[in-house]
Design a protein around this motif. Structure first.
Motif, PDB file in Angstrom:
ATOM      1  N   LEU A 235       0.826  -1.212   0.000  1.00  0.00           N
ATOM      2  CA  LEU A 235       0.000   0.000   0.000  1.00  0.00           C
ATOM      3  C   LEU A 235       0.856   1.256   0.000  1.00  0.00           C
ATOM      4  CD1 LEU A 235      -2.810  -1.137   2.447  1.00  0.00           C
ATOM      5  CD2 LEU A 235      -3.114  -0.503   0.047  1.00  0.00           C
ATOM      6  N   GLU A 236       1.980   1.204   0.696  1.00  0.00           N
ATOM      7  CA  GLU A 236       2.882   2.356   0.700  1.00  0.00           C
ATOM      8  C   GLU A 236       3.485   2.554  -0.699  1.00  0.00           C
ATOM      9  OE1 GLU A 236       6.562   4.197   3.287  1.00  0.00           O
ATOM     10  OE2 GLU A 236       6.354   2.011   3.191  1.00  0.00           O
ATOM     11  N   GLU A 237       3.918   1.473  -1.334  1.00  0.00           N
ATOM     12  CA  GLU A 237       4.481   1.560  -2.689  1.00  0.00           C
ATOM     13  C   GLU A 237       3.469   2.119  -3.684  1.00  0.00           C
ATOM     14  OE1 GLU A 237       5.955  -2.288  -3.787  1.00  0.00           O
ATOM     15  OE2 GLU A 237       7.348  -2.360  -2.090  1.00  0.00           O
ATOM     16  N   LYS A 238       2.207   1.785  -3.491  1.00  0.00           N
ATOM     17  CA  LYS A 238       1.141   2.259  -4.377  1.00  0.00           C
ATOM     18  C   LYS A 238       0.716   3.694  -4.060  1.00  0.00           C
ATOM     19  CE  LYS A 238      -1.142  -2.108  -5.544  1.00  0.00           C
ATOM     20  NZ  LYS A 238      -2.443  -2.832  -5.480  1.00  0.00           N
ATOM     21  N   GLY A 239       1.189   4.239  -2.937  1.00  0.00           N
ATOM     22  CA  GLY A 239       0.850   5.608  -2.573  1.00  0.00           C
ATOM     23  C   GLY A 239      -0.410   5.754  -1.748  1.00  0.00           C
ATOM     24  N   PHE A 240      -0.936   4.658  -1.212  1.00  0.00           N
ATOM     25  CA  PHE A 240      -2.157   4.719  -0.418  1.00  0.00           C
ATOM     26  C   PHE A 240      -1.891   5.007   1.059  1.00  0.00           C
ATOM     27  CE2 PHE A 240      -3.670   2.112  -4.009  1.00  0.00           C
ATOM     28  CZ  PHE A 240      -4.746   2.880  -4.383  1.00  0.00           C
ATOM     29  N   VAL A 241      -0.705   4.638   1.552  1.00  0.00           N
ATOM     30  CA  VAL A 241      -0.355   4.896   2.947  1.00  0.00           C
ATOM     31  C   VAL A 241       1.047   5.489   3.017  1.00  0.00           C
ATOM     32  CG1 VAL A 241      -1.786   2.983   3.807  1.00  0.00           C
ATOM     33  CG2 VAL A 241       0.656   2.622   3.445  1.00  0.00           C
ATOM     34  N   ARG A 242       1.316   6.110   4.161  1.00  0.00           N
ATOM     35  CA  ARG A 242       2.666   6.574   4.472  1.00  0.00           C
ATOM     36  C   ARG A 242       3.008   6.027   5.850  1.00  0.00           C
ATOM     37  NH1 ARG A 242       2.494  10.524   8.204  1.00  0.00           N
ATOM     38  NH2 ARG A 242       0.490  11.539   8.534  1.00  0.00           N
ATOM     39  N   ARG A 243       4.282   5.987   6.154  1.00  0.00           N
ATOM     40  CA  ARG A 243       4.673   5.449   7.464  1.00  0.00           C
ATOM     41  C   ARG A 243       5.657   6.358   8.160  1.00  0.00           C
ATOM     42  NH1 ARG A 243       9.392   1.076   6.662  1.00  0.00           N
ATOM     43  NH2 ARG A 243      10.166   1.951   4.738  1.00  0.00           N
ATOM     44  N   GLU A 244       5.629   6.267   9.489  1.00  0.00           N
ATOM     45  CA  GLU A 244       6.565   7.001  10.327  1.00  0.00           C
ATOM     46  C   GLU A 244       7.167   6.024  11.326  1.00  0.00           C
ATOM     47  OE1 GLU A 244       4.513  10.231  12.245  1.00  0.00           O
ATOM     48  OE2 GLU A 244       3.946  11.169  10.342  1.00  0.00           O
ATOM     49  N   LYS A 245       8.444   6.214  11.594  1.00  0.00           N
ATOM     50  CA  LYS A 245       9.135   5.374  12.576  1.00  0.00           C
ATOM     51  C   LYS A 245       8.565   5.657  13.959  1.00  0.00           C
ATOM     52  CE  LYS A 245      13.015   2.863  13.342  1.00  0.00           C
ATOM     53  NZ  LYS A 245      12.745   1.460  13.402  1.00  0.00           N
ATOM     54  N   GLU A 246       8.291   4.604  14.701  1.00  0.00           N
ATOM     55  CA  GLU A 246       7.771   4.722  16.070  1.00  0.00           C
ATOM     56  C   GLU A 246       8.460   3.660  16.917  1.00  0.00           C
ATOM     57  OE1 GLU A 246       3.598   3.566  17.718  1.00  0.00           O
ATOM     58  OE2 GLU A 246       3.461   5.628  16.983  1.00  0.00           O
ATOM     59  N   GLY A 247       9.534   4.053  17.572  1.00  0.00           N
ATOM     60  CA  GLY A 247      10.320   3.071  18.319  1.00  0.00           C
ATOM     61  C   GLY A 247      10.948   2.078  17.358  1.00  0.00           C
ATOM     62  N   ARG A 248      10.727   0.809  17.619  1.00  0.00           N
ATOM     63  CA  ARG A 248      11.259  -0.227  16.733  1.00  0.00           C
ATOM     64  C   ARG A 248      10.294  -0.560  15.600  1.00  0.00           C
ATOM     65  NH1 ARG A 248      12.726  -5.101  20.391  1.00  0.00           N
ATOM     66  NH2 ARG A 248      12.908  -6.006  18.327  1.00  0.00           N
ATOM     67  N   ALA A 249       9.103  -0.019  15.668  1.00  0.00           N
ATOM     68  CA  ALA A 249       8.073  -0.317  14.665  1.00  0.00           C
ATOM     69  C   ALA A 249       7.840   0.887  13.762  1.00  0.00           C
ATOM     70  CB  ALA A 249       6.773  -0.703  15.369  1.00  0.00           C
ATOM     71  N   HIS A 250       6.935   0.723  12.841  1.00  0.00           N
ATOM     72  CA  HIS A 250       6.475   1.823  12.000  1.00  0.00           C
ATOM     73  C   HIS A 250       4.968   1.972  12.201  1.00  0.00           C
ATOM     74  CE1 HIS A 250      10.242   1.094   9.748  1.00  0.00           C
ATOM     75  NE2 HIS A 250      10.182   2.402   9.592  1.00  0.00           N
ATOM     76  N   ARG A 251       4.516   3.202  12.151  1.00  0.00           N
ATOM     77  CA  ARG A 251       3.086   3.498  12.219  1.00  0.00           C
ATOM     78  C   ARG A 251       2.661   3.913  10.826  1.00  0.00           C
ATOM     79  NH1 ARG A 251      -0.842   3.757  15.547  1.00  0.00           N
ATOM     80  NH2 ARG A 251       0.521   3.263  17.284  1.00  0.00           N
ATOM     81  N   TYR A 252       1.598   3.286  10.341  1.00  0.00           N
ATOM     82  CA  TYR A 252       1.086   3.539   8.993  1.00  0.00           C
ATOM     83  C   TYR A 252      -0.137   4.450   9.068  1.00  0.00           C
ATOM     84  CZ  TYR A 252       4.244  -0.087   7.464  1.00  0.00           C
ATOM     85  OH  TYR A 252       5.380  -0.824   7.189  1.00  0.00           O
ATOM     86  N   PHE A 253      -0.194   5.413   8.146  1.00  0.00           N
ATOM     87  CA  PHE A 253      -1.270   6.391   8.070  1.00  0.00           C
ATOM     88  C   PHE A 253      -1.866   6.376   6.666  1.00  0.00           C
ATOM     89  CE2 PHE A 253       1.757   7.859  11.168  1.00  0.00           C
ATOM     90  CZ  PHE A 253       0.996   8.366  12.203  1.00  0.00           C
ATOM     91  N   PRO A 254      -3.185   6.551   6.548  1.00  0.00           N
ATOM     92  CA  PRO A 254      -3.772   6.663   5.201  1.00  0.00           C
ATOM     93  C   PRO A 254      -3.221   7.893   4.492  1.00  0.00           C
ATOM     94  CG  PRO A 254      -5.489   6.545   6.896  1.00  0.00           C
ATOM     95  CD  PRO A 254      -4.183   6.690   7.600  1.00  0.00           C
ATOM     96  N   ALA A 255      -2.842   7.742   3.234  1.00  0.00           N
ATOM     97  CA  ALA A 255      -2.338   8.869   2.450  1.00  0.00           C
ATOM     98  C   ALA A 255      -3.417   9.420   1.522  1.00  0.00           C
ATOM     99  CB  ALA A 255      -1.113   8.436   1.640  1.00  0.00           C
ATOM    100  N   ILE A 256      -4.558   8.764   1.490  1.00  0.00           N
ATOM    101  CA  ILE A 256      -5.694   9.231   0.697  1.00  0.00           C
ATOM    102  C   ILE A 256      -6.932   9.209   1.575  1.00  0.00           C
ATOM    103  CG2 ILE A 256      -4.736   8.418  -1.498  1.00  0.00           C
ATOM    104  CD1 ILE A 256      -6.862   6.149  -1.360  1.00  0.00           C
ATOM    105  N   GLU A 257      -7.896  10.020   1.215  1.00  0.00           N
ATOM    106  CA  GLU A 257      -9.160  10.054   1.947  1.00  0.00           C
ATOM    107  C   GLU A 257     -10.024   8.866   1.523  1.00  0.00           C
ATOM    108  OE1 GLU A 257      -9.998  12.238   4.357  1.00  0.00           O
ATOM    109  OE2 GLU A 257      -8.002  13.108   4.125  1.00  0.00           O
ATOM    110  N   GLN A 258     -10.856   8.435   2.433  1.00  0.00           N
ATOM    111  CA  GLN A 258     -11.740   7.308   2.164  1.00  0.00           C
ATOM    112  C   GLN A 258     -12.633   7.583   0.961  1.00  0.00           C
ATOM    113  OE1 GLN A 258     -13.884   6.099   5.635  1.00  0.00           O
ATOM    114  NE2 GLN A 258     -14.824   4.356   4.636  1.00  0.00           N
ATOM    115  N   GLU A 259     -13.107   8.820   0.832  1.00  0.00           N
ATOM    116  CA  GLU A 259     -13.997   9.170  -0.273  1.00  0.00           C
ATOM    117  C   GLU A 259     -13.305   8.998  -1.625  1.00  0.00           C
ATOM    118  OE1 GLU A 259     -13.462  11.201   2.421  1.00  0.00           O
ATOM    119  OE2 GLU A 259     -15.331  10.687   3.415  1.00  0.00           O
ATOM    120  N   GLU A 260     -12.017   9.288  -1.679  1.00  0.00           N
ATOM    121  CA  GLU A 260     -11.273   9.155  -2.929  1.00  0.00           C
ATOM    122  C   GLU A 260     -11.220   7.700  -3.385  1.00  0.00           C
ATOM    123  OE1 GLU A 260      -6.803  10.052  -4.713  1.00  0.00           O
ATOM    124  OE2 GLU A 260      -7.348  10.858  -2.755  1.00  0.00           O
TER     125      GLU A 260
END
Length: 127
Positions: free
Chosen positions: A49-74
């Protein structure tokens, strides 16, 4: 969503979890899936999903937190168009009829739907 690849069913499940919760680590997303998936499967899914541009991630400790990069309506607009085209042969009327017939919709929701249709008809008359 013409510039992005389409979401698979499994990808749409993951996106739905992220939209609902705002973000999630691999484990958090995995816990919300309707079926029991391996950690590596969910990780691969989020990376895709990140490669496709649908999500982005941020480092959080030893893990990553994923966030939607597009709105649900889109995303939902593209998915709905595919359903209308494939299942209802391009007929939005057939979709609406099936929705109203199959679902036990409360009167308030039906009234809101009618209001939306009335507004859309008024726009057409003004155009």
């Amino acid at each position: 969503m013409p510039d992005r690849p389409r979401l698979t069913d499994r990808e749409l499940d993951a996106m739905s979890i992220l939209w609902k919760h705002g973000s999630g680590t691999v484990n958090e997303v995995r816990e919300q899936f309707p079926d029991d998936l391996a950690y590596t499967t969910v990780l691969w899914l989020l990376q895709t999903l990140e490669e496709k541009g649908f999500v982005r991630r941020e480092k959080e400790g030893r893990a990553h937190r994923y966030f939607p990069a597009i709105e649900q309506e889109e995303a939902s607009g593209g998915a709905l168009s595919r359903i209308v085209d494939r299942v209802f042969h391009g007929s939005a009327e057939m979709l609406l009829a099936q929705l109203v017939k199959e679902r036990d919709l409360p009167a308030r929701e039906l009234e809101r739907m009618r209001d939306l249709l009335d507004r859309r008809l008024a726009e057409e008359e003004d155009a």
